[in-house]
Design a protein around this motif. Structure first.
Motif, mmCIF file in Angstrom:
data_model
loop_
_atom_site.group_PDB
_atom_site.id
_atom_site.type_symbol
_atom_site.label_atom_id
_atom_site.label_comp_id
_atom_site.label_asym_id
_atom_site.label_seq_id
_atom_site.Cartn_x
_atom_site.Cartn_y
_atom_site.Cartn_z
ATOM 1 N N MET A 80 0.843 -1.204 0.000
ATOM 2 C CA MET A 80 0.000 0.000 0.000
ATOM 3 C C MET A 80 0.875 1.248 0.000
ATOM 4 O O MET A 80 0.627 2.192 -0.765
ATOM 5 C CB MET A 80 -0.942 0.021 1.213
ATOM 6 N N GLU A 81 1.882 1.252 0.848
ATOM 7 C CA GLU A 81 2.777 2.404 0.913
ATOM 8 C C GLU A 81 3.510 2.606 -0.416
ATOM 9 O O GLU A 81 3.588 3.715 -0.938
ATOM 10 C CB GLU A 81 3.791 2.204 2.048
ATOM 11 N N ASP A 83 -6.834 16.466 -9.748
ATOM 12 C CA ASP A 83 -8.114 15.800 -9.491
ATOM 13 C C ASP A 83 -8.180 14.428 -10.154
ATOM 14 O O ASP A 83 -8.753 13.486 -9.597
ATOM 15 C CB ASP A 83 -9.295 16.680 -9.934
ATOM 16 N N VAL A 84 -7.562 14.262 -11.329
ATOM 17 C CA VAL A 84 -7.536 12.966 -12.009
ATOM 18 C C VAL A 84 -6.687 11.981 -11.200
ATOM 19 O O VAL A 84 -7.066 10.827 -10.998
ATOM 20 C CB VAL A 84 -7.008 13.101 -13.452
ATOM 21 N N LEU A 85 -5.542 12.447 -10.723
ATOM 22 C CA LEU A 85 -4.671 11.606 -9.906
ATOM 23 C C LEU A 85 -5.370 11.201 -8.611
ATOM 24 O O LEU A 85 -5.362 10.024 -8.237
ATOM 25 C CB LEU A 85 -3.356 12.323 -9.599
ATOM 26 N N ASP A 86 -5.976 12.151 -7.921
ATOM 27 C CA ASP A 86 -6.682 11.847 -6.667
ATOM 28 C C ASP A 86 -7.806 10.850 -6.887
ATOM 29 O O ASP A 86 -7.966 9.900 -6.113
ATOM 30 C CB ASP A 86 -7.248 13.124 -6.037
ATOM 31 N N ASN A 87 -8.580 11.045 -7.940
ATOM 32 C CA ASN A 87 -9.682 10.136 -8.243
ATOM 33 C C ASN A 87 -9.157 8.726 -8.539
ATOM 34 O O ASN A 87 -9.701 7.733 -8.053
ATOM 35 C CB ASN A 87 -10.503 10.666 -9.422
ATOM 36 N N HIS A 88 -8.097 8.647 -9.329
ATOM 37 C CA HIS A 88 -7.488 7.351 -9.646
ATOM 38 C C HIS A 88 -7.026 6.643 -8.370
ATOM 39 O O HIS A 88 -7.290 5.455 -8.183
ATOM 40 C CB HIS A 88 -6.308 7.543 -10.608
ATOM 41 N N GLN A 144 -10.000 5.384 -6.238
ATOM 42 C CA GLN A 144 -10.738 4.265 -6.819
ATOM 43 C C GLN A 144 -9.897 3.004 -6.992
ATOM 44 O O GLN A 144 -10.396 1.903 -6.810
ATOM 45 C CB GLN A 144 -11.333 4.669 -8.167
ATOM 46 N N GLU A 145 -8.637 3.160 -7.360
ATOM 47 C CA GLU A 145 -7.819 2.004 -7.722
ATOM 48 C C GLU A 145 -6.860 1.522 -6.641
ATOM 49 O O GLU A 145 -6.484 0.363 -6.640
ATOM 50 C CB GLU A 145 -7.024 2.304 -9.004
ATOM 51 N N LEU A 146 -6.437 2.388 -5.766
ATOM 52 C CA LEU A 146 -5.418 2.018 -4.782
ATOM 53 C C LEU A 146 -6.018 1.815 -3.400
ATOM 54 O O LEU A 146 -5.595 2.426 -2.425
ATOM 55 C CB LEU A 146 -4.310 3.075 -4.745
ATOM 56 N N THR A 147 -6.977 0.917 -3.331
ATOM 57 C CA THR A 147 -7.600 0.626 -2.041
ATOM 58 C C THR A 147 -7.013 -0.650 -1.467
ATOM 59 O O THR A 147 -6.525 -1.520 -2.198
ATOM 60 C CB THR A 147 -9.127 0.450 -2.195
ATOM 61 N N LYS A 148 -7.091 -0.758 -0.186
ATOM 62 C CA LYS A 148 -6.584 -1.948 0.495
ATOM 63 C C LYS A 148 -7.351 -3.191 0.036
ATOM 64 O O LYS A 148 -6.760 -4.256 -0.164
ATOM 65 C CB LYS A 148 -6.700 -1.761 2.011
ATOM 66 N N GLU A 149 -8.653 -3.056 -0.145
ATOM 67 C CA GLU A 149 -9.477 -4.187 -0.571
ATOM 68 C C GLU A 149 -9.051 -4.690 -1.952
ATOM 69 O O GLU A 149 -8.918 -5.898 -2.172
ATOM 70 C CB GLU A 149 -10.964 -3.807 -0.583
ATOM 71 N N LYS A 150 -8.836 -3.775 -2.884
ATOM 72 C CA LYS A 150 -8.409 -4.176 -4.228
ATOM 73 C C LYS A 150 -7.021 -4.802 -4.190
ATOM 74 O O LYS A 150 -6.753 -5.776 -4.895
ATOM 75 C CB LYS A 150 -8.429 -2.988 -5.186
ATOM 76 N N LEU A 151 -6.147 -4.253 -3.373
ATOM 77 C CA LEU A 151 -4.799 -4.794 -3.273
ATOM 78 C C LEU A 151 -4.828 -6.215 -2.726
ATOM 79 O O LEU A 151 -4.163 -7.107 -3.258
ATOM 80 C CB LEU A 151 -3.912 -3.897 -2.406
ATOM 81 N N VAL A 152 -5.593 -6.450 -1.679
ATOM 82 C CA VAL A 152 -5.686 -7.796 -1.109
ATOM 83 C C VAL A 152 -6.240 -8.771 -2.148
ATOM 84 O O VAL A 152 -5.741 -9.891 -2.293
ATOM 85 C CB VAL A 152 -6.538 -7.797 0.183
#
Length: 172
Positions: free
Chosen positions: A19-20, A37-42, A45-53
């Motif tokens: 995650m880090e 804003d595009v970077l923050d939104n990405h 949406q994409e760099l969540t702990k749930e998606k990573l797991v």
């Protein structure tokens, strides 16, 4: 300087390290190229702990982390997922995805430790491919190690960035 590359799994420690790294590398890599804003939104949406797991537990992925003196310096994901270049129809192919090293560890030795491990893991495949945004500094390193840029371009996932494919014939 001690450089070690290790496989990472979905333990609490592995998830925290990735995650880090994913967040820091995304900011370093894409921050200068995308509107805030595009970077923050990405990232939201994409760099969540749930998606990573979920990705860590996917049988389609293997995750590698390179450490410098015990500190996580970068990572790569080896996967069978993703849009393949047209030149790879047929044959066994594997992708090196999300390859990156934090700027403060940006040395050829660290890049080579991670790349060498990736190539070792991929050695049983006929083709290895990478998709990266146009003009990314890692493209030169990949070309120096047998990757050949393919004709045409695409977009990089859900981001408004032109990308290129590079292919390495594993048996060459």
């Amino acid at each position: 300087m001690e450089i070690i590359t290790k496989f990472t799994v979905a333990t609490e420690q592995g998830v925290d390290v990735l995650m880090e790294l994913t967040q820091a590398l995304t900011v370093e890599k894409l921050g200068p190229l995308l509107a805030p804003d595009v970077l923050d939104n990405h990232m939201r949406q994409e760099l969540t702990k749930e998606k990573l797991v979920m990705e860590l537990n996917s049988m389609s992925n293997q995750w590698l982390v390179v450490y410098v003196d015990g500190r996580a310096a970068g990572y790569a994901r080896i996967t069978s997922k993703g849009q393949k270049p047209a030149s790879l129809q047929g044959g066994r192919s594997i992708r090196i995805a999300d390859f990156g090293i934090l700027a403060k560890y940006n040395t050829s030795a660290v890049y080579m430790a991670l790349l060498d491990k990736c190539l070792s893991v991929c050695r049983s495949y006929e083709n290895i491919w990478v998709q990266e945004y146009v003009d990314h500094p890692v493209l030169e390193l990949l070309e120096e190690h047998g990757f050949v840029q393919q004709e045409g371009s695409s977009v990089l996932g859900d981001l408004p960035l032109a990308s290129v494919f590079l292919v390495r014939r594993a048996l060459e």
